[in-house]
Design an enzyme around this catalytic site. Structure first.
Site, PDB file in Angstrom:
ATOM      1  N   SER A   9       5.410   4.317   2.483  1.00 22.94           N
ATOM      2  CA  SER A   9       5.923   5.610   2.987  1.00 22.94           C
ATOM      3  C   SER A   9       6.727   5.305   4.345  1.00 22.94           C
ATOM      4  CB  SER A   9       5.248   6.851   2.927  1.00 22.94           C
ATOM      5  OG  SER A   9       4.008   6.535   4.240  1.00 22.94           O
ATOM      6  N   GLY A  13       0.870  -1.138   0.150  1.00 25.88           N
ATOM      7  CA  GLY A  13       0.043  -0.022   0.195  1.00 25.88           C
ATOM      8  C   GLY A  13       0.783   1.134   0.050  1.00 25.88           C
ATOM      9  N   CYS A  14       0.405   2.424  -0.324  1.00 25.19           N
ATOM     10  CA  CYS A  14       1.141   3.700  -0.479  1.00 25.19           C
ATOM     11  C   CYS A  14       1.291   4.162   1.049  1.00 25.19           C
ATOM     12  CB  CYS A  14       0.137   4.754  -1.256  1.00 25.19           C
ATOM     13  SG  CYS A  14      -1.441   4.837  -0.620  1.00 25.19           S
ATOM     14  N   TYR A  15       0.478   4.230   1.775  1.00 26.42           N
ATOM     15  CA  TYR A  15       0.756   4.380   3.198  1.00 26.42           C
ATOM     16  C   TYR A  15       2.029   3.568   3.805  1.00 26.42           C
ATOM     17  CZ  TYR A  15      -2.794   7.845   4.076  1.00 26.42           C
ATOM     18  OH  TYR A  15      -3.602   9.019   3.954  1.00 26.42           O
TER      19      TYR A  15
END
Length: 345
Positions: free
Chosen positions: A159, A154-156
């Site tokens: 990061s 996932g993107c979160y």
């Protein structure tokens, strides 16, 4: 694998699907041979759906149909599709012999019991959860080589895990202290389908939290960090920014005694020395969304109060690229034995 790879993108009407198609059209070793939407969609030229692709491709986007897809004899299939849909169709595509890179969350979690709570459906293929390679590329290259099923992060989580895994691996983070992640995303992270909470009037000139303690990325982050969310070792709060694309995560951690900022930088340099898509900000300049937007990079930086051992880590990336499409292609490149940056640089 032959000199040319035949690829398909399912979920081609969405933002991540669009960006993935754009990258694939410039890939030196991959030919995009098909694009598919939902089962109920009508056949439509890709350039009519995404005018950005005008003049770049003459492909049509077709209704999703397993027989039509397997009939094209693809080597590589990207699923930029909803979570439950990927869960439904991936097994048959794998049985047909294709390498499947799933951009949804259908195969990211190891524990099938987490899916009803966080994703809203019963996971019926726990065997594939164990088989899937979690494609945080910089930490999974050995597992990715030859992989047939890749669960794109996932993107979160990308990061947060990118800067944190090296620090935990080097033993720099204090035990029994929470890892607090304050993350903010542009609205494309919510997908293309409009909702009452994501249209312009609701988002513009505002900043808000959402899905506190129930965001589906929380167990994925906890899994990657090796902590249990229920123990409050991880505190993750997502926010919605009034911008199109990009994520900024601010992560608060306590370091062990006598750990310095230089130790943090050394851990990152060691981890990412050969990582073409992680940029370490070594000086006072911190990552910003505008530096990472429309790029395939995850930017990381930090500040450390060496008196108290408190560290503030900042990361930024483009949620549609390093948080989805370009990382999916990065993973496919490694899985197929290509240069990791092919079609991305």
């Amino acid at each position: 694998m032959g000199s040319r790879v035949r690829a398909i993108v399912a979920g081609a009407t969405g933002y991540s699907g669009r960006d993935l198609i754009r990258l694939l059209l410039n890939h030196p070793r991959i030919d995009l041979i098909g694009a598919f939407a939902s089962r109920s969609a009508e056949t439509t030229p890709l350039a009519a759906i995404h005018p950005q692709l005008t003049g770049l491709t003459g492909l049509d986007c077709q209704p999703f149909d397993e027989a039509a897809i397997t009939g094209l004899d693809p080597d590589l299939i990207f699923l930029a599709t909803p979570n439950e849909f990927s869960h439904e169709v991936a097994p048959a595509l794998l049985d047909a012999g294709a390498t499947v890179v799933d951009i949804s969350g259908a195969f990211r979690l190891r524990d099938a019991a987490s899916y009803p709570k966080f994703y809203g459906f019963e996971h019926t293929r726990p065997d594939l959860l164990q088989k899937a390679v979690y494609g945080l590329t910089e930490f999974a290259r050995e597992e990715l080589r030859g992989a047939k099923l890749v669960a794109n992060p996932g993107c979160y989580p990308t990061s947060i895990l990118t800067p944190m895994i090296p620090l935990l691996g080097a033993g720099l983070v204090a035990d029994n202290q929470p890892i607090i992640c304050d993350s903010k995303s542009g609205v494309t992270g919510a997908g293309k389908a409009p909702t009452a909470t994501t249209h312009f009037v609701e988002v513009s000139e505002s900043l808000k939290t959402y899905n506190i303690f129930k965001h589906r990325h929380a167990p994925e982050i906890a899994q990657g960090l090796g902590v249990k969310n229920e123990s409050r070792a991880l505190i993750f709060t997502p926010h919605l920014l009034p911008i199109n694309r990009g994520i900024l995560s601010t992560i608060y951690v306590k370091l062990k005694d006598r750990v310095t900022r230089r130790d943090v930088m050394n851990a990152w340099r060691s981890a990412f020395d050969d990582a073409p898509f992680v940029r370490v900000f070594d000086e006072s300049q911190m990552p910003e969304i505008k530096f990472a937007a429309n790029t395939p990079f995850c930017d990381i930086g930090c500040a450390v109060d060496e008196t108290t051992g408190q560290a503030i880590i900042v990361s930024a990336l483009d949620n549609l690229l390093k948080g989805a499409a370009s990382q999916a292609l990065q993973n496919a490149n490694v899985a197929l034995g290509f240069d990791e940056g092919a079609g991305i640089r």
